[in-house]
Design a protein around this motif. Sequence first.
Motif, short mmCIF file in Angstrom:
data_model
loop_
_atom_site.label_atom_id
_atom_site.label_comp_id
_atom_site.label_asym_id
_atom_site.label_seq_id
_atom_site.Cartn_x
_atom_site.Cartn_y
_atom_site.Cartn_z
N GLU A 196 0.81 -1.22 0.00
CA GLU A 196 0.00 0.00 0.00
C GLU A 196 0.85 1.27 0.00
O GLU A 196 0.53 2.24 -0.69
CB GLU A 196 -0.93 0.01 1.22
CG GLU A 196 -2.00 -1.06 1.20
CD GLU A 196 -1.48 -2.41 1.67
OE1 GLU A 196 -0.28 -2.49 2.02
OE2 GLU A 196 -2.26 -3.39 1.67
N PHE A 197 1.93 1.29 0.78
CA PHE A 197 2.70 2.53 0.89
C PHE A 197 3.43 2.85 -0.42
O PHE A 197 3.63 4.02 -0.75
CB PHE A 197 3.69 2.47 2.06
CG PHE A 197 4.66 1.32 2.00
CD1 PHE A 197 5.88 1.46 1.38
CD2 PHE A 197 4.35 0.11 2.61
CE1 PHE A 197 6.78 0.41 1.34
CE2 PHE A 197 5.24 -0.95 2.58
CZ PHE A 197 6.46 -0.81 1.93
N VAL A 198 3.83 1.83 -1.18
CA VAL A 198 4.46 2.08 -2.48
C VAL A 198 3.41 2.55 -3.48
O VAL A 198 3.64 3.49 -4.25
CB VAL A 198 5.18 0.81 -2.98
CG1 VAL A 198 5.73 1.04 -4.39
CG2 VAL A 198 6.30 0.43 -2.04
N THR A 199 2.23 1.92 -3.46
CA THR A 199 1.16 2.35 -4.35
C THR A 199 0.72 3.77 -4.04
O THR A 199 0.45 4.57 -4.96
CB THR A 199 -0.04 1.39 -4.21
OG1 THR A 199 0.39 0.04 -4.47
CG2 THR A 199 -1.14 1.75 -5.19
N ALA A 200 0.67 4.11 -2.76
CA ALA A 200 0.29 5.48 -2.38
C ALA A 200 1.34 6.49 -2.84
O ALA A 200 0.99 7.58 -3.31
CB ALA A 200 0.13 5.55 -0.87
N ALA A 201 2.60 6.13 -2.73
CA ALA A 201 3.66 7.04 -3.19
C ALA A 201 3.59 7.25 -4.70
O ALA A 201 3.80 8.37 -5.20
CB ALA A 201 5.03 6.48 -2.80
N THR A 208 10.51 8.10 -9.21
CA THR A 208 11.03 6.74 -9.03
C THR A 208 12.17 6.72 -8.03
O THR A 208 12.27 5.82 -7.19
CB THR A 208 11.49 6.17 -10.38
OG1 THR A 208 10.38 6.18 -11.29
CG2 THR A 208 12.00 4.76 -10.22
N ALA A 209 13.06 7.73 -8.11
CA ALA A 209 14.19 7.78 -7.20
C ALA A 209 13.72 7.90 -5.75
O ALA A 209 14.26 7.25 -4.84
CB ALA A 209 15.10 8.95 -7.56
N ARG A 210 12.69 8.72 -5.53
CA ARG A 210 12.17 8.89 -4.16
C ARG A 210 11.55 7.59 -3.66
O ARG A 210 11.73 7.21 -2.50
CB ARG A 210 11.14 10.02 -4.13
CG ARG A 210 10.56 10.27 -2.74
CD ARG A 210 9.54 11.38 -2.75
NE ARG A 210 8.95 11.56 -1.43
CZ ARG A 210 9.47 12.29 -0.46
NH1 ARG A 210 10.62 12.91 -0.66
NH2 ARG A 210 8.87 12.39 0.71
N ARG A 214 13.33 6.06 -0.53
CA ARG A 214 12.55 6.34 0.68
C ARG A 214 11.61 5.22 1.08
O ARG A 214 11.26 5.09 2.26
CB ARG A 214 11.75 7.64 0.48
CG ARG A 214 12.58 8.89 0.28
CD ARG A 214 13.35 9.27 1.53
NE ARG A 214 12.44 9.56 2.62
CZ ARG A 214 11.91 10.77 2.85
NH1 ARG A 214 12.21 11.79 2.04
NH2 ARG A 214 11.11 10.97 3.87
N GLU A 215 11.20 4.40 0.12
CA GLU A 215 10.22 3.36 0.42
C GLU A 215 10.79 1.95 0.30
O GLU A 215 10.54 1.10 1.16
CB GLU A 215 9.00 3.51 -0.52
CG GLU A 215 8.37 4.89 -0.57
CD GLU A 215 7.76 5.31 0.77
OE1 GLU A 215 7.53 4.43 1.63
OE2 GLU A 215 7.51 6.51 0.95
N ILE A 216 11.56 1.69 -0.75
CA ILE A 216 12.04 0.33 -1.00
C ILE A 216 13.29 0.01 -0.19
O ILE A 216 13.32 -0.95 0.60
CB ILE A 216 12.32 0.12 -2.51
CG1 ILE A 216 11.05 0.38 -3.33
CG2 ILE A 216 12.85 -1.28 -2.75
CD1 ILE A 216 9.93 -0.60 -3.09
N LEU A 217 14.35 0.79 -0.38
CA LEU A 217 15.64 0.46 0.24
C LEU A 217 15.59 0.38 1.77
O LEU A 217 16.16 -0.54 2.36
CB LEU A 217 16.69 1.48 -0.20
CG LEU A 217 17.17 1.33 -1.65
CD1 LEU A 217 18.16 2.43 -2.01
CD2 LEU A 217 17.79 -0.04 -1.86
#
Length: 305
Positions: A196-201, A208-210, A214-217
Amino acid sequence: MQLSLRSTPVPAAGAAARAVMSPGRIAVRRAVRHAGFWTGGSILLVLLLCMAAAPLLSPHDPSVQDLAHRLAEPIWSESGDWKHPLGTDHLGRDYFALLLYGGRISLLVGVATIIVSMAIGTVLGVAAGYWGGKVDQAVNFILSIRLTLPVILVALVAVSVVGQSLLLLVLVIGGLLWERLVIVSRATTQQLVNREFVTAAQAIGSSTARILFREILPNISGPLIVIGTLELARAILTEATLSFLGLGVQAPLTSWGLMISEAKSQLLFRPWLVFIPATALVLLIFSINMLGDALRDVTAPEGRA
């Protein structure tokens, strides 16, 4: 009217506390109770402190040769003395100083190698897991090629053809020990892409960099640290193997693999020249492996014992 003396069961305080505890606090509690964490961490800490305090523990310069006192025996021998607690090597260098400073080089090569391999593995794995499709196919093709190449053989060929240097050694080993990091980072990224948090971003227009930084790494850093810790021991052992074969660390620098190589001719006559660095190498790899295994246990969601 008959009153019942039975009371409604109340959840245990410990269970309630665990329910509201953060994942970080749960991992800390597991680490405190994990015997492998304390054993591996204690051994590694002692080794690191000895390496860091090398100038205080030994007044001798590991590069200074004294042929008049070559092959002096250690203190547990009848002719040993405290001037050279572990004796001297075939060039008269203090063996205790060589051990301390050689450990620095072995650990330095291992850490630098893991930095290189983690950079390669993370970039390839995250790219394959996030974009998928042709990118994933290309990364899998590169991974398949890497898995067909034996690490020691490729390192031997590269070092013997290009030349011998500490930087080349780090780049060669680091360029070969990234396959597990690719597999882990790819799998964990694929699990996060549809969260959900990636879809919301993505919905609010984040770049993509953010999203990646900020979300994946941050969410895949835990498994990568665990794998990197285990790969560190593998990198140190690979460096020791190459140094033993004469294609790793070169004089005037020294490492534990090079110390074993230089002392192999004295194995039958002065076995401690081989056993001392070999024991130190075994302890270092054992402690890192045990610590990495403990980190995997304490960070696992199911909480393996």
